[in-house]
Design an enzyme around this catalytic site. Structure first.
Site, mmCIF file in Angstrom:
data_model
loop_
_atom_site.group_PDB
_atom_site.id
_atom_site.type_symbol
_atom_site.label_atom_id
_atom_site.label_comp_id
_atom_site.label_asym_id
_atom_site.label_seq_id
_atom_site.Cartn_x
_atom_site.Cartn_y
_atom_site.Cartn_z
ATOM 1 N N ARG A 198 -14.343 -67.751 39.328
ATOM 2 C CA ARG A 198 -15.184 -67.162 40.380
ATOM 3 C C ARG A 198 -15.301 -65.642 40.190
ATOM 4 O O ARG A 198 -16.340 -65.120 39.810
ATOM 5 C CB ARG A 198 -14.593 -67.503 41.775
ATOM 6 C CG ARG A 198 -15.536 -67.234 42.942
ATOM 7 C CD ARG A 198 -15.537 -65.823 43.466
ATOM 8 N NE ARG A 198 -14.235 -65.382 43.955
ATOM 9 C CZ ARG A 198 -13.972 -64.126 44.302
ATOM 10 N NH1 ARG A 198 -14.915 -63.198 44.212
ATOM 11 N NH2 ARG A 198 -12.774 -63.779 44.713
ATOM 12 N N ASP A 199 -14.215 -64.936 40.414
ATOM 13 C CA ASP A 199 -14.261 -63.471 40.388
ATOM 14 C C ASP A 199 -14.533 -62.946 38.981
ATOM 15 O O ASP A 199 -15.158 -61.896 38.810
ATOM 16 C CB ASP A 199 -12.916 -62.932 40.907
ATOM 17 C CG ASP A 199 -12.966 -61.455 41.210
ATOM 18 O OD1 ASP A 199 -14.078 -60.914 41.342
ATOM 19 O OD2 ASP A 199 -11.890 -60.835 41.311
ATOM 20 N N HIS A 218 -4.184 -58.507 44.667
ATOM 21 C CA HIS A 218 -5.308 -58.799 43.761
ATOM 22 C C HIS A 218 -5.566 -57.540 42.926
ATOM 23 O O HIS A 218 -6.386 -56.705 43.290
ATOM 24 C CB HIS A 218 -6.523 -59.180 44.624
ATOM 25 C CG HIS A 218 -7.744 -59.550 43.871
ATOM 26 N ND1 HIS A 218 -8.142 -60.853 43.697
ATOM 27 C CD2 HIS A 218 -8.684 -58.803 43.233
ATOM 28 C CE1 HIS A 218 -9.277 -60.881 43.003
ATOM 29 N NE2 HIS A 218 -9.631 -59.648 42.715
ATOM 30 N N HIS A 234 -6.661 -55.026 39.867
ATOM 31 C CA HIS A 234 -7.630 -54.836 38.786
ATOM 32 C C HIS A 234 -7.043 -53.804 37.832
ATOM 33 O O HIS A 234 -6.330 -52.892 38.260
ATOM 34 C CB HIS A 234 -8.971 -54.332 39.337
ATOM 35 C CG HIS A 234 -9.892 -55.423 39.751
ATOM 36 N ND1 HIS A 234 -11.187 -55.520 39.336
ATOM 37 C CD2 HIS A 234 -9.685 -56.492 40.558
ATOM 38 C CE1 HIS A 234 -11.754 -56.593 39.857
ATOM 39 N NE2 HIS A 234 -10.873 -57.202 40.621
ATOM 40 N N CYS A 281 -15.907 -54.478 37.012
ATOM 41 C CA CYS A 281 -15.930 -53.800 38.284
ATOM 42 C C CYS A 281 -17.396 -53.481 38.554
ATOM 43 O O CYS A 281 -18.021 -52.758 37.784
ATOM 44 C CB CYS A 281 -15.093 -52.536 38.203
ATOM 45 S SG CYS A 281 -15.239 -51.537 39.677
ATOM 46 N N ASN A 319 -10.204 -57.983 36.415
ATOM 47 C CA ASN A 319 -8.942 -58.405 37.031
ATOM 48 C C ASN A 319 -7.816 -58.335 35.998
ATOM 49 O O ASN A 319 -8.057 -58.429 34.798
ATOM 50 C CB ASN A 319 -9.055 -59.864 37.486
ATOM 51 C CG ASN A 319 -10.104 -60.050 38.560
ATOM 52 O OD1 ASN A 319 -9.861 -59.785 39.726
ATOM 53 N ND2 ASN A 319 -11.280 -60.496 38.165
HETATM 54 MG MG MG Z 1 -11.359 -59.093 41.436
#
Ligand code: MG
Length: 306
Positions: free
Chosen positions: A15-16, A207, A209, A240, A249
């Site tokens: 997803r991310d 979470h 990055h 990003c 990430n």
């Molecule tokens: Mg992220």
């Protein structure tokens, strides 16, 4: 948390990660890749987002992905849901857990969702209530926690009160996002200590990055103050949205390597998860930033151990 694990690694790559990749990936490839992830020991995999396909065309196959993935006991399959329509589609597709997202920065929330934080909360309240009635658990993401490209530093009071609010709204786990990857370990420690005065640390995830190269240091800082859930994406997929070309990430395999090396059980098999990174890198045809992945590639070239 899954019984027996010291820390829980939440895989958000499908997803991310993929929502921020330039190279489109077809549904068949996504499903084949996620099926490999399912066998690595990861306890949570976020499959996709049920956002309107107009906003994120890369994830417009959400339903097909959720339906196509081979389900396995002890793996929770989550998906991001922005509103009631998205929830309807997610439930129809057969998702286990619902993830919702909100920014701690008023300006970012407005730019990203075209709504105030208050408006988003009232939409999410309905989503949460309906998801709960359907027997689903809820994961909540707060973004821009450690700094915002529009507002700069975010007041810790704002982070604490929104975390508490999500908890009250019925969110089981609150994942604090360093969306632009600018946090430093002392800041992570300070924010988490203060937030944990309002929300039990066992309900908080990080979470990170790696935009500034501080993701693992921040992870360690959070671990030291008691956080036991961490989000990563295989290969360090993603980017990003506010810094074109920036790292995404933290790589799941780098998280696994660090924790396992510290004697902290993640339940994830490093070798298998690194293979998943190699596989998706070959499909994306771009160099992914994961350290363990690049090491595996270098060793392959030398003809040595994988
Ligand atoms: Mg992220």
């Amino acid at each position: 948390m899954k019984k027996g694990l010291d820390v829980r690694i939440c895989e958000v790559g499908p997803r991310d990660g993929l929502q921020n990749e330039q190279q489109p990936i077809n549904t068949e490839t996504k499903v084949a890749w996620i099926n490999q992830l399912v066998d690595t020991g990861l306890p949570y995999i976020e499959l996709t987002s049920f956002v309107h396909p107009k906003w994120i065309p890369a994830l417009s196959d959400a339903r097909e992905v959720v339906r196509g993935v081979r389900k396995k006991q002890n793996v929770t399959f989550g998906a991001l849901v922005p509103n009631e329509r998205g929830l309807e589609r997610a439930l129809e597709a057969g998702i286990d857990e619902i993830a919702i997202s909100l920014s701690v920065s008023e300006t970012h929330n407005r730019k990203n969702l075209n709504q105030s934080i208050e408006q988003t909360c009232s939409i999410l309240m309905k989503v949460i209530n309906e998801a709960k009635s359907a027997g689903k658990s809820i994961r909540g993401y707060l973004s821009m926690v450690f700094g915002c490209p529009y507002e700069g530093k975010v007041e810790i009071e704002q982070i604490s009160s929104l975390s508490y609010r999500l908890l009250e709204m019925g969110v089981e786990e609150i994942s604090l996002g360093d969306t632009i990857g600018i946090a430093t370990p002392n800041q992570v420690e300070e924010v988490l200590k203060q937030v944990s005065n309002q929300v039990p640390i066992t309900r908080i995830a990080l979470h990170p990055h790696d935009t500034s190269g501080t993701a693992l240091a921040n992870t360690f800082a959070a671990y030291k103050v008691g956080v036991r859930a961490f989000d990563g994406s295989v290969g360090g997929l993603g980017g990003c949205p506010y810094a074109p070309g920036a790292t995404g990430n933290v790589a799941t395999e780098d998280l696994v390597y660090m924790f396992e090396g510290m004697g902290v059980d993640t339940g994830v098999q490093l070798e298998k998860v690194t293979q998943c990174a190699l596989w998706i890198q070959s499909k994306l045809k771009r160099h992914l930033p994961s350290h363990r992945l690049q090491m595996a590639l270098a060793q392959q070239k030398k003809g040595g151990v994988k």
